[in-house]
Design a protein around this motif. Sequence first.
Motif, mmCIF file in Angstrom:
data_model
loop_
_atom_site.group_PDB
_atom_site.id
_atom_site.type_symbol
_atom_site.label_atom_id
_atom_site.label_comp_id
_atom_site.label_asym_id
_atom_site.label_seq_id
_atom_site.Cartn_x
_atom_site.Cartn_y
_atom_site.Cartn_z
ATOM 1 N N SER A 1 4.301 3.519 -1.543
ATOM 2 C CA SER A 1 5.196 3.636 -2.687
ATOM 3 C C SER A 1 6.568 3.111 -2.273
ATOM 4 N N HIS B 1 0.823 -1.213 0.000
ATOM 5 C CA HIS B 1 0.000 0.000 0.000
ATOM 6 C C HIS B 1 0.853 1.257 0.000
ATOM 7 N N MET C 1 -2.406 -4.171 -4.180
ATOM 8 C CA MET C 1 -3.557 -4.110 -3.280
ATOM 9 C C MET C 1 -4.828 -4.601 -3.952
ATOM 10 N N ARG C 2 -4.734 -4.953 -5.225
ATOM 11 C CA ARG C 2 -5.947 -5.351 -5.952
ATOM 12 C C ARG C 2 -6.600 -6.585 -5.343
ATOM 13 N N ARG D 1 -1.763 1.138 -6.878
ATOM 14 C CA ARG D 1 -1.084 0.088 -6.118
ATOM 15 C C ARG D 1 -1.587 -1.273 -6.574
ATOM 16 N N TRP E 1 -6.424 2.775 -3.957
ATOM 17 C CA TRP E 1 -5.247 1.981 -4.342
ATOM 18 C C TRP E 1 -5.135 1.882 -5.855
ATOM 19 N N PRO F 1 -11.699 1.369 -1.802
ATOM 20 C CA PRO F 1 -10.346 0.800 -1.913
ATOM 21 C C PRO F 1 -9.813 0.855 -3.346
ATOM 22 N N ASP G 1 5.168 2.333 -7.710
ATOM 23 C CA ASP G 1 4.403 1.288 -7.031
ATOM 24 C C ASP G 1 5.301 0.065 -6.922
ATOM 25 N N PRO H 1 -4.280 -0.194 6.945
ATOM 26 C CA PRO H 1 -4.363 0.016 5.498
ATOM 27 C C PRO H 1 -4.403 -1.287 4.700
ATOM 28 N N LEU H 2 -3.633 -2.290 5.112
ATOM 29 C CA LEU H 2 -3.645 -3.553 4.361
ATOM 30 C C LEU H 2 -5.021 -4.201 4.411
ATOM 31 N N THR I 1 -6.403 -7.818 -2.288
ATOM 32 C CA THR I 1 -6.958 -7.710 -0.941
ATOM 33 C C THR I 1 -8.127 -6.739 -0.898
ATOM 34 N N ALA I 2 -8.173 -5.789 -1.834
ATOM 35 C CA ALA I 2 -9.202 -4.742 -1.768
ATOM 36 C C ALA I 2 -10.550 -5.263 -2.247
#
Lengths: 215, 560
Positions: free
Chosen positions: A102, A100, B556-557, B553, B550, B546, A138, B473-474, B559-560
């Motif tokens: 950078s 999450h 994070m795909r 990111r 994200w 999310p 990222d 956040p995770l 988990t979101a």
Amino acid sequence: MNTASTPGMTHRLQLEEVRLRLQGRELLRLSAELTAGEILCVMGPSGSGKSSLLAFLAGFLAPAFEASGRVLLDGHDVLALPAEQRRIGLLFQDPLLFPHLSVGGNLRFALPAACPDKSARIEAALASVGLAGFTERDPATLSGGQKSRVALQRLLLSEPHAVLLDEPFSRLDTALRREVRALVFQTLQAAGLPSVLVTHDPEDAEAAGGRVVQL
Amino acid sequence: MLLRAAPWLVIGLLLAPVALGVGLTLLPAFGYLPVLGGDAFSLTPWRELLAMPGLGRSVLLSLLSGVLTPLLALAIVLMFLAGSSGTALERWLRRLVAPLLAVPHAAAAFGLAFLIAPAGLLSRLVSPTLTGWERPPDLLIVNDPWGLAMMLALIIKEVPFLLLMALAALPQCEPGPRVTLARSLGYRPAVAWLLCVLPALYPLLRLPVYAVIAYASATVDVAMILGPTLPATLSVSVLQLFSDPDLSLRFQAAAGAVLQLAVTALAMLLWRLLEVLAALAGRHWLAAGQRARGEAALRLVGRLGVALLLALAVGSLLALLLNSVAGFWRFPDALPGNWTLQTWSRALPEVLAPLGNTLLLGGAATLIAVTLCLAVLEAEGRQGKRLAPALWLLYLPLLVPQIAFLFGLIVATEFLRWTPDARLVLFAHLLFVLPYVFLSLSEAWRHLDPRWTQLATTLGASPWRRFWHIRLPLLLGPCLSAAAVGLAVSVGQYLATQLPGAGRVPTLTTEAVALAAGGNRGIIAVWALLQAALPMLGFALALLVPRLLWRHRLGMRSTA
């Protein structure tokens, strides 16, 4: 530039009669003294307790284990300290860059709160491993080798006094493994950090060039 | 440390009201309630209760609903999973489950009524071509004496719930390797699933199943909308006694609430018996070594059942939508003769206050519940051990029929001379929101890779820094999903709003249910749609936020 701690200070890690037991069965028994930049290589088959040794030193040992002995870092007993105050860094099998954040955010997370000019230190750390300008990237878009280098720099920015390596090269392919291994060992030795490497790869042990303990 | 006390605080917060509530229902049930002049214990309330006409029928209805609907719903879910686990169909359905689950019970019940009633959408679609009906037939489809419409609505709501719970628990049962192994021994896939995965899955599903039994045997809002009237189900009869202006009926109502508790317990006991029988049958089947028998039927019934319920759910929403914008709508016509937004514009000014109450209650209850759940999970993580046996108590409010302890809680507040207000309602909502939020959040939280936390620790991060900067956040996605569940639960509460608020805290749900008697279909449709829209909006936000946050990111795909 990448001093892992106060310049001029050399670190020393002493394991005195460390014993780990699980349900009455002794897993390992180890005494060792590591000077600055020395890498102790602990080898053994799975289940021999080598990962438990790292968990014990880092402060994550599951309550089911019984442990005894003393661990001194620069003469101070670290076992009495909570894990985050031990100043013992850890490299896992995977680079584990926080997904999450950078690349820069990952490095910033490791910097001590009191550190001035954080951005400059992050830039410098990235530049030292050929990743200048990667701050905003990222982490998921980095190659395997790049991730390993960021993870190494993150470790150093947290200013550890000793380092634990949990088979950090086992997930890399052969060519990359050699490159990353050389970089990690050189960096740790240059920073004067005593390190404990857990592995089952004889090449790791050979490259580490230090003492080897067989469990 | 306050955090260490969090699990016990939360358990106390949930346990005390339930225990107190049940206790204070028992006293008046046996004649003791000094406020109303009951100074001595007696069996008079029970004599009066048992003399009520149709009581036996009420009890039977509640019992049937409490055993049959979970049985059918669970059978459909398990047969569907046996036949379709790991297929594209399952993945597609997985995305539909949350929005279906979001529709509150009352809205689903109204939608079903508008779909299957004699003048409902289904009857219009097949009339007069198939039926020859030129006017609505004189059939008692809704409010039928055996509660079939009510049970159908309950099943429509139970299937997505059980499906979601099963899908969440399934990865722990390693269905892939188990089915593969059994297939290599010659078992057909669905049979293999039933024989090798179900025994591992069912223990994880038991708690949700018992919660469904408690709900189905004691539902109030669905029964008021779709259930039989003379006599009504036990829970509705008790509520009627309780709401009667004649306060002396409270003793009888309390006895009824205790009877409800017994009926729900009996339903659970019967279910336990079914479990034992099913386990015996399963062992017999295993020992017989039949590898293919039932395969085709399993696949067919599971898919058909889910497809049918899905069609009914979507059809219900469609029926609500049509009714809310229908102008003049002659009977056999499938579509309204003219369309109008007049119903909406007329209803909207009256909607605003209840909508505000609903949002405030839901928002506050969800915020408190998520905070408390995170505190419990964080405390559990830091102490490095599960409080599993004790945490079972968290689910107690879901296992005791609402009316059996809400009743006693009201008695308690009257003792204390607390005036019913929004704070009491909020507290009552919390009793139900909290367990559901915990149910949704705990698995994801406990299964976060421990190395993230360990890594942050070795980088020198303090426990709170690890919580705020890494774990939260995770796990933002699961947290928001749990919050959406919490909001949906709060929005759907009828009894927990009506009783503690003494009718003075109107929400979308209480107003919609109150409209049921009036019978203005357009107005009812507007309220039901709004009631359904709010939780759906919550789930949509839980998915979108999310993704938006994200969007740069990639990692994070998943988990979101």
